[in-house]
Design a protein around this motif. Structure first.
Motif, mmCIF file in Angstrom:
data_model
loop_
_atom_site.group_PDB
_atom_site.id
_atom_site.type_symbol
_atom_site.label_atom_id
_atom_site.label_comp_id
_atom_site.label_asym_id
_atom_site.label_seq_id
_atom_site.Cartn_x
_atom_site.Cartn_y
_atom_site.Cartn_z
ATOM 1 N N ASP A 39 2.362 -47.347 29.857
ATOM 2 C CA ASP A 39 1.951 -47.390 31.263
ATOM 3 C C ASP A 39 3.076 -47.852 32.179
ATOM 4 O OD1 ASP A 39 -0.640 -46.664 30.537
ATOM 5 O OD2 ASP A 39 -1.348 -48.744 30.432
ATOM 6 N N LEU A 40 4.141 -48.440 31.603
ATOM 7 C CA LEU A 40 5.213 -49.016 32.412
ATOM 8 C C LEU A 40 6.257 -47.957 32.802
ATOM 9 C CD1 LEU A 40 5.806 -52.330 30.438
ATOM 10 C CD2 LEU A 40 5.084 -52.175 32.827
ATOM 11 N N PRO A 42 9.813 -46.331 33.114
ATOM 12 C CA PRO A 42 11.018 -46.530 32.299
ATOM 13 C C PRO A 42 12.106 -47.249 33.082
ATOM 14 C CG PRO A 42 10.841 -44.254 32.988
ATOM 15 C CD PRO A 42 9.550 -44.911 33.393
ATOM 16 N N VAL A 43 12.957 -47.956 32.356
ATOM 17 C CA VAL A 43 14.121 -48.623 32.952
ATOM 18 C C VAL A 43 15.327 -48.224 32.102
ATOM 19 C CG1 VAL A 43 15.160 -50.791 33.702
ATOM 20 C CG2 VAL A 43 12.666 -50.559 33.668
ATOM 21 N N PRO A 44 15.963 -47.089 32.400
ATOM 22 C CA PRO A 44 17.083 -46.606 31.578
ATOM 23 C C PRO A 44 18.164 -47.675 31.394
ATOM 24 C CG PRO A 44 16.407 -44.925 33.135
ATOM 25 C CD PRO A 44 15.661 -46.167 33.515
ATOM 26 N N GLY A 45 18.573 -47.863 30.142
ATOM 27 C CA GLY A 45 19.588 -48.865 29.853
ATOM 28 C C GLY A 45 19.037 -50.250 29.627
ATOM 29 N N GLY A 46 17.743 -50.427 29.859
ATOM 30 C CA GLY A 46 17.125 -51.734 29.636
ATOM 31 C C GLY A 46 16.955 -52.539 30.912
ATOM 32 N N ILE A 47 16.101 -53.542 30.849
ATOM 33 C CA ILE A 47 15.839 -54.418 31.991
ATOM 34 C C ILE A 47 16.942 -55.471 32.063
ATOM 35 C CG2 ILE A 47 14.232 -56.113 32.951
ATOM 36 C CD1 ILE A 47 11.979 -54.565 31.476
ATOM 37 N N ARG A 48 17.538 -55.615 33.232
ATOM 38 C CA ARG A 48 18.658 -56.541 33.403
ATOM 39 C C ARG A 48 18.288 -57.706 34.316
ATOM 40 N NH1 ARG A 48 23.398 -54.282 31.470
ATOM 41 N NH2 ARG A 48 23.199 -52.069 30.892
ATOM 42 N N GLY A 49 18.852 -58.864 34.009
ATOM 43 C CA GLY A 49 18.661 -60.032 34.836
ATOM 44 C C GLY A 49 19.604 -60.022 36.022
ATOM 45 N N SER A 50 19.593 -61.110 36.792
ATOM 46 C CA SER A 50 20.413 -61.176 38.001
ATOM 47 C C SER A 50 21.904 -61.121 37.702
ATOM 48 C CB SER A 50 20.092 -62.465 38.773
ATOM 49 O OG SER A 50 20.305 -63.602 37.946
ATOM 50 N N ALA A 51 22.306 -61.526 36.479
ATOM 51 C CA ALA A 51 23.713 -61.501 36.101
ATOM 52 C C ALA A 51 24.141 -60.156 35.528
ATOM 53 C CB ALA A 51 24.012 -62.610 35.095
ATOM 54 N N GLY A 52 23.197 -59.207 35.443
ATOM 55 C CA GLY A 52 23.514 -57.881 34.927
ATOM 56 C C GLY A 52 23.368 -57.744 33.427
ATOM 57 N N LYS A 53 22.964 -58.806 32.753
ATOM 58 C CA LYS A 53 22.785 -58.773 31.305
ATOM 59 C C LYS A 53 21.417 -58.213 30.942
ATOM 60 C CE LYS A 53 22.744 -61.818 27.253
ATOM 61 N NZ LYS A 53 22.866 -63.233 26.785
ATOM 62 N N ILE A 55 18.022 -58.146 29.445
ATOM 63 C CA ILE A 55 17.128 -59.216 29.006
ATOM 64 C C ILE A 55 15.855 -58.683 28.344
ATOM 65 C CG2 ILE A 55 17.978 -60.910 30.659
ATOM 66 C CD1 ILE A 55 15.663 -60.180 32.508
ATOM 67 N N ALA A 56 15.650 -57.380 28.411
ATOM 68 C CA ALA A 56 14.503 -56.751 27.754
ATOM 69 C C ALA A 56 14.791 -55.260 27.622
ATOM 70 C CB ALA A 56 13.212 -56.974 28.548
ATOM 71 N N PRO A 57 14.248 -54.624 26.578
ATOM 72 C CA PRO A 57 14.525 -53.201 26.385
ATOM 73 C C PRO A 57 13.789 -52.315 27.386
ATOM 74 C CG PRO A 57 12.988 -53.994 24.726
ATOM 75 C CD PRO A 57 13.461 -55.206 25.475
ATOM 76 N N ASP A 58 14.277 -51.115 27.529
ATOM 77 C CA ASP A 58 13.586 -50.106 28.327
ATOM 78 C C ASP A 58 12.199 -49.894 27.708
ATOM 79 O OD1 ASP A 58 12.631 -47.828 29.566
ATOM 80 O OD2 ASP A 58 14.345 -46.568 29.043
ATOM 81 N N GLN A 70 6.911 -59.680 27.196
ATOM 82 C CA GLN A 70 8.162 -60.011 27.872
ATOM 83 C C GLN A 70 8.644 -58.837 28.730
ATOM 84 O OE1 GLN A 70 10.082 -62.793 28.094
ATOM 85 N NE2 GLN A 70 8.609 -64.009 26.947
ATOM 86 N N GLY A 71 8.508 -57.634 28.199
ATOM 87 C CA GLY A 71 8.909 -56.462 28.962
ATOM 88 C C GLY A 71 8.081 -56.275 30.216
ATOM 89 N N LEU A 72 6.805 -56.589 30.125
ATOM 90 C CA LEU A 72 5.921 -56.504 31.284
ATOM 91 C C LEU A 72 6.306 -57.553 32.321
ATOM 92 C CD1 LEU A 72 3.331 -55.567 32.782
ATOM 93 C CD2 LEU A 72 2.086 -57.239 31.407
ATOM 94 N N TRP A 73 6.426 -58.809 31.877
ATOM 95 C CA TRP A 73 6.730 -59.901 32.797
ATOM 96 C C TRP A 73 8.092 -59.744 33.466
ATOM 97 C CZ3 TRP A 73 5.243 -63.702 28.352
ATOM 98 C CH2 TRP A 73 3.846 -63.768 28.247
ATOM 99 N N LEU A 74 9.069 -59.195 32.724
ATOM 100 C CA LEU A 74 10.431 -59.075 33.239
ATOM 101 C C LEU A 74 10.683 -57.765 33.979
ATOM 102 C CD1 LEU A 74 12.320 -60.469 30.110
ATOM 103 C CD2 LEU A 74 12.076 -61.623 32.325
ATOM 104 N N HIS A 75 9.710 -56.873 33.983
ATOM 105 C CA HIS A 75 9.918 -55.549 34.588
ATOM 106 C C HIS A 75 10.225 -55.683 36.074
ATOM 107 C CE1 HIS A 75 9.459 -51.332 35.544
ATOM 108 N NE2 HIS A 75 9.351 -51.057 34.247
ATOM 109 N N PRO A 76 11.254 -55.005 36.554
ATOM 110 C CA PRO A 76 11.627 -55.125 37.973
ATOM 111 C C PRO A 76 10.568 -54.597 38.941
ATOM 112 C CG PRO A 76 12.867 -53.353 36.912
ATOM 113 C CD PRO A 76 12.178 -54.116 35.822
ATOM 114 N N ALA A 77 9.635 -53.787 38.440
ATOM 115 C CA ALA A 77 8.601 -53.236 39.315
ATOM 116 C C ALA A 77 7.312 -54.053 39.272
ATOM 117 C CB ALA A 77 8.303 -51.787 38.924
ATOM 118 N N LEU A 78 7.310 -55.187 38.575
ATOM 119 C CA LEU A 78 6.084 -55.988 38.465
ATOM 120 C C LEU A 78 5.622 -56.452 39.844
ATOM 121 C CD1 LEU A 78 3.957 -57.434 36.677
ATOM 122 C CD2 LEU A 78 5.487 -59.418 36.688
#
Length: 257
Positions: A39-40, A42-53, A55-58, A70-78
Motif C-alpha cells: 500500500d506504500l 515506492p521510494v527508489p533507492g530507499g528511504i533516507r534521513g536528513s543526512a542522506g543516509k 535508513i529504511a528500504p524501498d 519502521q518503513g511505514l513510520w519513516l516513510h517521507p509521505a507519512l
C-alpha cells in the motif's frame, strides 16, 4: 497500532471520521489506511534521513503482503500514523513529528493520554487484579519470580521496556524471570501463556481490552498486576510535513474529541 482483524471495521470508521476532518482543513488525506507494504508509495533507492543516509528500504522491495513498521513510520509521505514510545526513544523521534496522543479513558488501566500494561498469567480460578486508581505499579514479585516471560518486541514500551523500568524501581531486573521468549505481538503472548509455553506477559491495556473481546485464549489467563501508567502510543507524521499541515492535523484530532 490496535488494528486487530476483528476490529478493522471500527478502525476504518475511526479513520473515515478523521479523514473527513482532515480534508475539511484543506489537506488531501488518503481514502484508506496503509496495512501492508504494497500500500506504500515506492521510494527508489530507499528511504533516507536528513543526512542522506538510507535508513529504511524501498517499500517496493519488501514482501507486498507484509508490513514493515519502521518503513511505514519513516516513510517521507507519512501523513498520519501511530507508533510506540519505545521506538521513539530508540531513535525514531528524530525522524518524525508528534501530532498528539489518544485517550485511554475507555479502558481499564488508562487515564487520558496515559496507559499501563496488565500483567497476565494463567487463570487459576481466582479474580483478576484491578488497575490501581493512582496509576502506580502493582507488580507481584512473588508470583512472577522464576517464571517464563513472553514479550512482544524488544522495543515495546508496554511489553518490555516499561516492565523493565518498574522492576528497576523495585530493585529488581528482568533476571527475575527464568527465561524470556519474543512472541512478536501482545496477542501472541497471551496465546503462549494459554498454551503453556510462557507464564507471564505485560499486555498494554488497550490490547488487553481487545483480547477480552476477540481472543479465545484470553479466557485462560488473568490479570495479576499492572505496570505504572505512562504516555500512550503517539500519533505521528513525517519530519518533512509542513508546520501548517501539522497544526491542521492537531486541530482535526482535537475536533473529534
Amino acid at each position: 497500532m490496535y488494528d486487530w482483524p476483528e476490529a478493522r471495521g471500527e478502525i476504518d470508521a475511526q479513520w473515515a471520521r478523521l479523514r473527513e476532518a482532515i480534508r475539511r482543513k484543506g489537506i488531501e488525506a488518503p481514502e484508506k489506511l496503509v496495512r501492508v507494504n504494497g500500500d506504500l508509495p515506492p521510494v527508489p533507492g530507499g528511504i533516507r534521513g536528513s543526512a542522506g543516509k538510507v535508513i529504511a528500504p524501498d517499500p517496493a522491495t519488501l514482501p507486498a503482503d507484509e508490513l514493515d513498521f519502521q518503513g511505514l513510520w519513516l516513510h517521507p509521505a507519512l501523513l498520519f500514523g501511530q507508533t510506540c514510545w519505545g521506538p521513539m526513544e530508540l531513535g525514531l523521534a528524530s525522524h518524525v513529528q508528534v501530532i498528539g496522543q489518544p485517550s485511554y479513558d475507555a479502558v481499564e488501566g488508562g487515564q487520558g493520554e496515559l496507559y499501563s500494561s496488565a500483567i497476565v498469567m494463567p487463570a487459576d480460578g481466582g479474580q483478576s487484579v484491578a488497575s490501581p486508581a493512582d496509576g502506580s505499579a502493582s507488580i507481584p514479585l512473588d508470583l512472577i519470580r522464576g517464571k517464563r516471560l513472553a514479550f512482544n518486541n524488544p522495543d515495546s514500551m508496554s511489553g518490555l521496556l516499561g516492565l523493565t523500568r518498574d522492576l528497576d524501581a523495585m530493585g529488581e531486573s528482568l533476571d527475575i524471570f527464568a527465561s524470556q521468549i519474543q512472541s512478536g505481538g501482545h496477542r501472541s503472548s497471551i496465546v503462549a501463556i494459554a498454551e503453556g509455553r510462557a507464564d507471564v506477559a505485560a499486555i498494554d491495556c488497550e490490547s488487553w481490552a481487545l483480547a477480552k473481546r476477540f481472543e479465545p485464549a484470553a479466557r485462560h489467563v488473568k490479570v495479576v498486576g499492572w505496570t505504572r501508567r505512562r504516555k500512550g502510543l503517539p500519533f505521528i507524521t513525517a519530519r518533512a510535513t509542513p508546520p501548517e499541515t501539522v497544526a491542521a492535523l492537531r486541530e482535526a484530532i482535537a475536533g473529534l474529541e
